[in-house]
Motif scaffolding. Structure first.
Motif, PDB file in Angstrom:
ATOM      1  N   ASN A   1       0.939  -1.186   0.051  1.00 37.21           N
ATOM      2  CA  ASN A   1       0.036  -0.034   0.076  1.00 37.21           C
ATOM      3  C   ASN A   1       0.773   0.928   0.083  1.00 37.21           C
ATOM      4  O   ASN A   1       0.500   2.369   0.527  1.00 37.21           O
ATOM      5  CB  ASN A   1      -0.902  -0.027   1.098  1.00 37.21           C
ATOM      6  CG  ASN A   1      -0.334  -0.272   2.436  1.00 37.21           C
ATOM      7  OD1 ASN A   1       0.842  -0.609   2.440  1.00 37.21           O
ATOM      8  ND2 ASN A   1      -0.956   0.077   3.461  1.00 37.21           N
ATOM      9  N   ILE A   2       2.130   1.037  -0.348  1.00 37.90           N
ATOM     10  CA  ILE A   2       2.971   2.340  -0.637  1.00 37.90           C
ATOM     11  C   ILE A   2       2.281   3.475  -1.471  1.00 37.90           C
ATOM     12  O   ILE A   2       1.916   2.840  -2.535  1.00 37.90           O
ATOM     13  CB  ILE A   2       4.434   1.704  -0.897  1.00 37.90           C
ATOM     14  CG1 ILE A   2       5.578   3.052  -0.737  1.00 37.90           C
ATOM     15  CG2 ILE A   2       4.414   1.201  -2.306  1.00 37.90           C
ATOM     16  CD1 ILE A   2       6.903   2.673  -0.900  1.00 37.90           C
ATOM     17  N   SER A   3       2.594   4.643  -1.152  1.00 37.43           N
ATOM     18  CA  SER A   3       2.042   5.661  -1.978  1.00 37.43           C
ATOM     19  C   SER A   3       2.964   5.757  -3.073  1.00 37.43           C
ATOM     20  O   SER A   3       4.161   5.425  -3.027  1.00 37.43           O
ATOM     21  CB  SER A   3       1.713   6.747  -1.177  1.00 37.43           C
ATOM     22  OG  SER A   3       3.042   7.370  -1.235  1.00 37.43           O
ATOM     23  N   ARG A   4       2.349   6.434  -4.135  1.00 36.01           N
ATOM     24  CA  ARG A   4       3.039   6.397  -5.460  1.00 36.01           C
ATOM     25  C   ARG A   4       4.200   7.556  -5.282  1.00 36.01           C
ATOM     26  O   ARG A   4       5.342   7.193  -5.630  1.00 36.01           O
ATOM     27  CB  ARG A   4       2.144   7.126  -6.541  1.00 36.01           C
ATOM     28  CG  ARG A   4       2.700   7.406  -7.794  1.00 36.01           C
ATOM     29  CD  ARG A   4       3.084   6.251  -8.696  1.00 36.01           C
ATOM     30  NE  ARG A   4       4.026   6.950  -9.843  1.00 36.01           N
ATOM     31  CZ  ARG A   4       3.489   6.508 -11.157  1.00 36.01           C
ATOM     32  NH1 ARG A   4       2.471   5.701 -11.426  1.00 36.01           N
ATOM     33  NH2 ARG A   4       4.205   7.049 -12.185  1.00 36.01           N
ATOM     34  N   ASP A   5       4.061   8.562  -4.458  1.00 33.15           N
ATOM     35  CA  ASP A   5       5.111   9.414  -4.074  1.00 33.15           C
ATOM     36  C   ASP A   5       6.101   8.718  -3.294  1.00 33.15           C
ATOM     37  O   ASP A   5       7.277   9.070  -3.519  1.00 33.15           O
ATOM     38  CB  ASP A   5       4.468  10.490  -3.042  1.00 33.15           C
ATOM     39  CG  ASP A   5       3.599  11.597  -3.882  1.00 33.15           C
ATOM     40  OD1 ASP A   5       3.790  11.330  -5.448  1.00 33.15           O
ATOM     41  OD2 ASP A   5       2.893  12.352  -3.427  1.00 33.15           O
ATOM     42  N   GLU A   6       5.561   8.187  -2.297  1.00 26.64           N
ATOM     43  CA  GLU A   6       6.912   7.304  -1.651  1.00 26.64           C
ATOM     44  C   GLU A   6       7.529   6.245  -2.475  1.00 26.64           C
ATOM     45  O   GLU A   6       8.855   6.159  -2.197  1.00 26.64           O
ATOM     46  CB  GLU A   6       6.129   6.696  -0.471  1.00 26.64           C
ATOM     47  CG  GLU A   6       5.771   7.321   0.907  1.00 26.64           C
ATOM     48  CD  GLU A   6       4.917   6.800   2.028  1.00 26.64           C
ATOM     49  OE1 GLU A   6       5.326   6.925   3.196  1.00 26.64           O
ATOM     50  OE2 GLU A   6       4.190   5.815   1.584  1.00 26.64           O
ATOM     51  N   TRP A   7       7.120   5.860  -3.127  1.00 19.02           N
ATOM     52  CA  TRP A   7       7.500   4.636  -4.142  1.00 19.02           C
ATOM     53  C   TRP A   7       8.691   5.375  -4.980  1.00 19.02           C
ATOM     54  O   TRP A   7       9.585   4.978  -5.296  1.00 19.02           O
ATOM     55  CB  TRP A   7       6.601   3.854  -4.957  1.00 19.02           C
ATOM     56  CG  TRP A   7       6.980   2.637  -5.859  1.00 19.02           C
ATOM     57  CD1 TRP A   7       6.650   2.550  -6.947  1.00 19.02           C
ATOM     58  CD2 TRP A   7       7.947   1.567  -5.293  1.00 19.02           C
ATOM     59  NE1 TRP A   7       7.219   1.327  -7.477  1.00 19.02           N
ATOM     60  CE2 TRP A   7       8.050   0.776  -6.335  1.00 19.02           C
ATOM     61  CE3 TRP A   7       8.587   1.403  -4.285  1.00 19.02           C
ATOM     62  CZ2 TRP A   7       8.738  -0.283  -6.527  1.00 19.02           C
ATOM     63  CZ3 TRP A   7       9.536   0.194  -4.256  1.00 19.02           C
ATOM     64  CH2 TRP A   7       9.567  -0.637  -5.312  1.00 19.02           C
ATOM     65  N   ASP A   8       8.092   6.526  -5.582  1.00 20.60           N
ATOM     66  CA  ASP A   8       9.134   7.516  -6.349  1.00 20.60           C
ATOM     67  C   ASP A   8      10.298   7.836  -5.388  1.00 20.60           C
ATOM     68  O   ASP A   8      11.302   7.731  -6.071  1.00 20.60           O
ATOM     69  CB  ASP A   8       8.244   8.483  -7.326  1.00 20.60           C
ATOM     70  CG  ASP A   8       7.775   8.214  -8.434  1.00 20.60           C
ATOM     71  OD1 ASP A   8       8.292   7.074  -9.160  1.00 20.60           O
ATOM     72  OD2 ASP A   8       6.580   8.262  -8.793  1.00 20.60           O
ATOM     73  N   GLU A   9       9.929   8.259  -4.490  1.00 16.96           N
ATOM     74  CA  GLU A   9      10.963   8.608  -3.442  1.00 16.96           C
ATOM     75  C   GLU A   9      11.943   7.810  -3.233  1.00 16.96           C
ATOM     76  O   GLU A   9      13.263   8.038  -3.294  1.00 16.96           O
ATOM     77  CB  GLU A   9      10.346   9.124  -2.228  1.00 16.96           C
ATOM     78  CG  GLU A   9      11.344   9.516  -1.125  1.00 16.96           C
ATOM     79  CD  GLU A   9      10.887   9.701   0.423  1.00 16.96           C
ATOM     80  OE1 GLU A   9       9.583  10.099   0.266  1.00 16.96           O
ATOM     81  OE2 GLU A   9      11.474   9.856   1.498  1.00 16.96           O
ATOM     82  N   GLY A  10      11.390   6.464  -2.937  1.00 18.14           N
ATOM     83  CA  GLY A  10      12.291   5.313  -2.749  1.00 18.14           C
ATOM     84  C   GLY A  10      12.964   4.944  -4.038  1.00 18.14           C
ATOM     85  O   GLY A  10      14.359   4.752  -3.908  1.00 18.14           O
ATOM     86  N   LEU A  11      12.427   4.897  -4.746  1.00 16.90           N
ATOM     87  CA  LEU A  11      13.241   4.722  -6.237  1.00 16.90           C
ATOM     88  C   LEU A  11      14.339   5.556  -6.749  1.00 16.90           C
ATOM     89  O   LEU A  11      15.449   5.331  -6.982  1.00 16.90           O
ATOM     90  CB  LEU A  11      12.293   4.548  -7.468  1.00 16.90           C
ATOM     91  CG  LEU A  11      11.187   3.313  -7.399  1.00 16.90           C
ATOM     92  CD1 LEU A  11      10.179   3.457  -8.510  1.00 16.90           C
ATOM     93  CD2 LEU A  11      12.110   2.080  -7.375  1.00 16.90           C
ATOM     94  N   ASN A  12      13.905   6.982  -6.348  1.00 15.04           N
ATOM     95  CA  ASN A  12      14.984   7.941  -6.811  1.00 15.04           C
ATOM     96  C   ASN A  12      16.166   7.823  -5.629  1.00 15.04           C
ATOM     97  O   ASN A  12      17.410   7.879  -6.035  1.00 15.04           O
ATOM     98  CB  ASN A  12      14.433   9.568  -6.203  1.00 15.04           C
ATOM     99  CG  ASN A  12      13.487   9.746  -7.297  1.00 15.04           C
ATOM    100  OD1 ASN A  12      13.514   9.371  -8.315  1.00 15.04           O
ATOM    101  ND2 ASN A  12      12.605  10.658  -6.853  1.00 15.04           N
TER     102      ASN A  12
END
Ligand code: PLP
Length: 402
Positions: free
Chosen positions: A382-393
């Protein structure tokens, strides 16, 4: 001495050294974030080895646990209890028609599955009792499961091996066929290997294994301890597979752990009814298996995943991540392959990294490295799209520094 250093010192005195523990004491979690005893915040892209499928302290799970704790905390398995029945009904709804045995861990679920396969094998002549598993697999840490695990390191120092377990290369149906003899009872495999490095087999492999089991009267056990409960973008990873005439490929037994408890200790050995009936009274058991609080939480996990359509979301976020990691020009020389399904991803590096997990932690990121050079990304689904992008960055940033 800081509070964290003091706790680490105390931990060193009283906790066994069997885990390569990082020098951090986690004290709080919320969603995909963790906080240590010094107040540092981390983004969790590994969800406690997959247990925290809905993140930390999910409000619906906290409510399910506390409500159940006020009603019925524990009752022996000489009785029925409502959460167990409701949880097993969820498995019937989302997996296939079957019956459940509840325990506490993935290893225990796999042990139970192998016992059941042997019980079925007793009906044959000669009796069938051997289990074939795959190289690079991981099935747990009990004596029998280290024999089933396709990594000799896990057996080091514990000889003699429990007899009856052999491994063959994964994805090679001829090797598997050759390994079958008159005493083979079953095949145990992860639909996608976790500890082995997020190894995905050719699409047709599971259907071929199913056919082999049907042709030889063997029990197919799918170890979905890592891949179960929505992580790969389907309720269960075996559901991606179809026979050549388009029928769903189903195992005879599916084992679950990790995510199904959301972080609480829940293991499940789930079998088709014709097999399950062999486990009559006294054949197997577990005092605290199916504990009402754990089962109430597990049941709620299915409800949240369904309500929020998290399987489809995991599939979408996984595709997004693969595209980003493959498309980022500045890290292409650092990576060999990106693989996996849904939010169960492996980034195989071109070289063995030094202290990458520690470096990530210093940067406020929880990741894992397995099979020496495969970064595993398995965040709460249920990770948010923003958190996922932050993690990938942040992962991309770390890789550029390698
Ligand atoms: C595929 C698989 N099966 C079984 C297990 C064992 O589960 P547990 O640690 O809950 O005994 C694991 C643990 O990582 C696993 O990845």
């Amino acid at each position: 001495m800081s509070q964290m250093s003091e706790l680490l010192e105390r931990g060193k005195q009283v906790l066994m050294g069997n885990y390569a523990r990082l020098p951090v004491v986690m004290v709080r979690g919320e969603g995909c974030r963790l906080w240590d005893a010094q107040g540092n915040q981390y983004l969790d892209l590994f969800a406690g080895f997959g247990g925290a499928i809905l993140g930390h302290c999910h409000p619906a799970l906290v409510t399910a646990a506390t409500e159940q704790a006020k009603k019925l905390w524990h009752v022996g398995n000489q009785f029925h209890s409502v959460p167990q029945i409701e949880l097993a009904e969820r498995l019937n709804k989302y997996a296939f028609a079957g019956q459940a045995f509840f325990c506490h861990s993935g290893a225990e679920a796999n042990e139970a599955a192998c016992k059941l396969a042997r019980l079925r094998g007793q009906e044959s002549s000669p009796k069938r009792w051997k289990i074939i598993s795959l190289d690079k697999s991981f099935h747990g840490r009990t004596l029998a499961m280290i024999a089933a695990t396709g990594n000799p390191k896990t057996r080091d120092g514990f000889s003699p091996d429990v007899p009856g377990f052999t491994q063959v290369p994964g994805g090679d149906i001829d090797a598997l066929t050759r390994a079958i003899d008159a005493e083979t009872a079953g095949i145990l495999m992860e639909p996608i290997q976790g500890e082995g490095g997020i190894n995905v087999y050719p699409d047709e492999y599971l259907a071929q294994v199913r056919k082999l089991c049907d042709d030889h009267g063997l029990t197919l056990i799918c170890d979905e301890v890592w891949t179960g409960c929505g992580r790969t973008g389907n309720w269960f990873a075996h559901q991606y597979h179809r026979t050549t005439d388009g029928k769903p490929v189903q195992p005879d037994i599916m084992t679950l752990g990790k995510a199904i408890g959301g972080g609480l200790p829940v293991g499940v050995m789930y079998a088709k009814p014709e097999l399950a009936k062999l486990f009559g009274p006294g054949k197997h058991g577990c005092t605290l298996g199916g504990n009402p609080i754990c089962a109430a939480v597990a049941r709620t996990i299915f409800d949240v995943i369904e309500r929020e359509n998290l399987t489809a979301r995991a599939a979408m976020l996984g595709e997004h991540a693969i595209a980003r990691l493959k498309g980022e020009a500045k890290i292409q020389s650092k990576i060999k392959q990106v693989r996996g399904r849904g939010l169960f991803l492996g980034v195989e590096l071109a070289a063995v990294p030094q202290n990458l997990v520690e470096k990530a932690l210093d940067a406020g990121l929880v990741i894992n490295v397995t099979a020496q050079q495969v970064i595993r990304l398995a965040p709460p689904i249920n990770i948010s799209r923003d958190e996922w992008d932050e993690g990938l960055n942040r992962v991309i940033e770390l890789l550029t520094l390698l």
